[in-house]
Design a protein around this motif. Structure first.
Motif, PDB file in Angstrom:
ATOM      1  N   SER A 252       0.839  -1.200   0.000  1.00  0.00           N
ATOM      2  CA  SER A 252       0.000   0.000   0.000  1.00  0.00           C
ATOM      3  C   SER A 252       0.875   1.252   0.000  1.00  0.00           C
ATOM      4  CB  SER A 252      -0.915   0.011   1.226  1.00  0.00           C
ATOM      5  OG  SER A 252      -0.150   0.146   2.411  1.00  0.00           O
ATOM      6  N   LYS A 253       0.234   2.406  -0.163  1.00  0.00           N
ATOM      7  CA  LYS A 253       0.957   3.670  -0.252  1.00  0.00           C
ATOM      8  C   LYS A 253       1.704   3.980   1.036  1.00  0.00           C
ATOM      9  CE  LYS A 253       0.222   8.458  -1.743  1.00  0.00           C
ATOM     10  NZ  LYS A 253      -0.784   9.441  -2.229  1.00  0.00           N
ATOM     11  N   GLU A 254       1.128   3.563   2.190  1.00  0.00           N
ATOM     12  CA  GLU A 254       1.782   3.840   3.463  1.00  0.00           C
ATOM     13  C   GLU A 254       2.776   2.762   3.864  1.00  0.00           C
ATOM     14  OE1 GLU A 254      -1.361   2.928   2.880  1.00  0.00           O
ATOM     15  OE2 GLU A 254      -2.489   2.804   4.754  1.00  0.00           O
ATOM     16  N   GLY A 255       3.038   1.789   2.959  1.00  0.00           N
ATOM     17  CA  GLY A 255       4.065   0.782   3.214  1.00  0.00           C
ATOM     18  C   GLY A 255       3.571  -0.464   3.903  1.00  0.00           C
ATOM     19  N   LEU A 256       2.261  -0.686   3.979  1.00  0.00           N
ATOM     20  CA  LEU A 256       1.700  -1.883   4.606  1.00  0.00           C
ATOM     21  C   LEU A 256       1.549  -2.995   3.577  1.00  0.00           C
ATOM     22  CD1 LEU A 256      -1.102  -0.259   6.797  1.00  0.00           C
ATOM     23  CD2 LEU A 256       1.161  -1.012   7.552  1.00  0.00           C
TER      24      LEU A 256
ATOM     25  N   SER B 112       0.518   0.302  -4.878  1.00  0.00           N
ATOM     26  CA  SER B 112       1.441   1.174  -4.148  1.00  0.00           C
ATOM     27  C   SER B 112       1.039   2.637  -4.260  1.00  0.00           C
ATOM     28  CB  SER B 112       2.866   0.987  -4.675  1.00  0.00           C
ATOM     29  OG  SER B 112       2.962   1.377  -6.034  1.00  0.00           O
ATOM     30  N   ARG B 113       0.087   2.957  -5.142  1.00  0.00           N
ATOM     31  CA  ARG B 113      -0.399   4.334  -5.286  1.00  0.00           C
ATOM     32  C   ARG B 113      -1.676   4.588  -4.491  1.00  0.00           C
ATOM     33  NH1 ARG B 113      -1.883   4.514 -10.419  1.00  0.00           N
ATOM     34  NH2 ARG B 113      -0.857   2.756 -11.432  1.00  0.00           N
TER      35      ARG B 113
ATOM     36  N   PHE C 140      -3.893   3.955  -0.649  1.00  0.00           N
ATOM     37  CA  PHE C 140      -3.814   3.600   0.763  1.00  0.00           C
ATOM     38  C   PHE C 140      -4.488   2.254   0.989  1.00  0.00           C
ATOM     39  CE2 PHE C 140      -3.543   8.278   0.948  1.00  0.00           C
ATOM     40  CZ  PHE C 140      -2.358   8.401   1.672  1.00  0.00           C
ATOM     41  N   ALA C 141      -4.080   1.587   2.060  1.00  0.00           N
ATOM     42  CA  ALA C 141      -4.626   0.257   2.341  1.00  0.00           C
ATOM     43  C   ALA C 141      -6.144   0.295   2.502  1.00  0.00           C
ATOM     44  CB  ALA C 141      -3.971  -0.310   3.601  1.00  0.00           C
ATOM     45  N   LYS C 142      -6.655   1.354   3.141  1.00  0.00           N
ATOM     46  CA  LYS C 142      -8.101   1.442   3.358  1.00  0.00           C
ATOM     47  C   LYS C 142      -8.861   1.569   2.038  1.00  0.00           C
ATOM     48  CE  LYS C 142      -8.010   6.470   4.056  1.00  0.00           C
ATOM     49  NZ  LYS C 142      -8.761   6.772   2.812  1.00  0.00           N
ATOM     50  N   ASP C 143      -8.189   2.078   0.984  1.00  0.00           N
ATOM     51  CA  ASP C 143      -8.854   2.231  -0.313  1.00  0.00           C
ATOM     52  C   ASP C 143      -9.235   0.878  -0.907  1.00  0.00           C
ATOM     53  OD1 ASP C 143      -8.546   4.965  -0.149  1.00  0.00           O
ATOM     54  OD2 ASP C 143      -6.654   4.983  -1.243  1.00  0.00           O
TER      55      ASP C 143
ATOM     56  N   LEU D 164      -5.522  -1.412  11.492  1.00  0.00           N
ATOM     57  CA  LEU D 164      -6.111  -0.609  10.432  1.00  0.00           C
ATOM     58  C   LEU D 164      -7.545  -1.031  10.163  1.00  0.00           C
ATOM     59  CD1 LEU D 164      -5.812   1.541   8.262  1.00  0.00           C
ATOM     60  CD2 LEU D 164      -4.882  -0.215   6.738  1.00  0.00           C
TER      61      LEU D 164
END
Length: 257
Positions: free
Chosen positions: A71-75, A121-122, A124-127, A169
């Motif tokens: 994910s974008k935040e690295g998760l 990677s662009r 967020f995980a929640k997306d 999360l």
């Protein structure tokens, strides 16, 4: 001897005939060389000593992949993804020659992992757990099509079937959704109370206006007319009655001033 010869002949005939079924095409390899044209469904006669018929499925295939998506935040987000694809029949000989029959492992999954990593990677995980999920699926599909179309593969869809967010999360997303639902519920209640207050205000204004019209419309002539109607109704009653009146009204006695 004749019977044995017939058996041998029948075996040779059967071994030199192949059936290409619906949902697949045949690719003929003769003495190690592939024919450029794919064989349509139906019976195919060939020499089994120097020729082989390779059957390539062209129906839609569903391959499931378990993968950790960045994910974008690295998760790392655990997921189960379905890829729906099929082979263009006209490309079957090229697929066999340049990729081989294990094309799913060699090409499909490799291209998917690269495209999925690039797209996810662009975001967020929640997306991946919200309405952006469809956008992610579409972008992965488009990126895979750009790579695989000229290789003979048609990507029909990429479906994120299961998304497993990290525990902390996932709870945060649930709390956010609950808060949004509570806010929407409160907004609905406030709107309903506002509409009810407006209704009561309109009702009160209507009663006030009606009373004002009635009050302004009352005069001596109307009161006398109403008194006459009242006397008339009382006269129709068979019951014994005593009417106290000052001559103008049977109910209201005006005191002496």
């Amino acid at each position: 001897m004749k019977s044995i010869s017939y058996v041998i002949l029948l075996a040779l005939i059967l071994s030199s005939c192949a059936i290409v079924r619906q949902g697949e095409v045949g690719v003929k390899r003769k003495m190690g060389k592939l024919k450029e044209e794919a064989l349509s469904p139906g019976p195919v006669v060939y020499n089994p000593l120097i020729t082989r018929i390779i059957k390539v499925p062209t129906r839609t295939v569903n391959v499931e992949i378990n993968s950790n998506l960045p994910s974008k935040e690295g998760l790392n987000v655990g997921s189960v993804i379905s890829i729906l694809y099929k082979i263009d029949p006209s490309y079957a000989p090229s697929v066999v020659e340049n990729i081989g029959m294990n094309y799913e492992d060699v090409l499909i999954t490799s291209v998917f992992r690269s495209a999925a990593a690039d797209v996810c990677s662009r975001f967020f995980a929640k997306d991946m757990h919200t309405a952006q999920r469809a956008v992610i699926e579409q972008e992965i599909s488009n990126q895979m099509r750009g790579i695989l179309k000229n290789r003979g593969f048609e990507i029909e869809a990429v479906l994120l079937k299961t998304i497993q967010l990290p525990a902390g999360l996932a709870r945060a997303v649930e709390e956010k959704l609950e808060a949004e639902q509570d806010a929407q519920r409160m907004e609905f209640l406030l709107q309903r109370e506002k509409l009810e207050a407006q209704r009561k205000l309109v009702e009160a204004q209507g009663i006030r206006d009606a009373q004002k019209v009635i009050t302004e419309g009352l005069n001596d002539q109307i009161l006398k007319w109403q008194s006459i109607k009242a006397f008339k109704e009382l006269s129709k009653s068979p019951n014994t009655k005593i009417i106290m009146t000052n001559g103008s009204t049977p109910f209201l006695i005006e005191p002496n001033k």
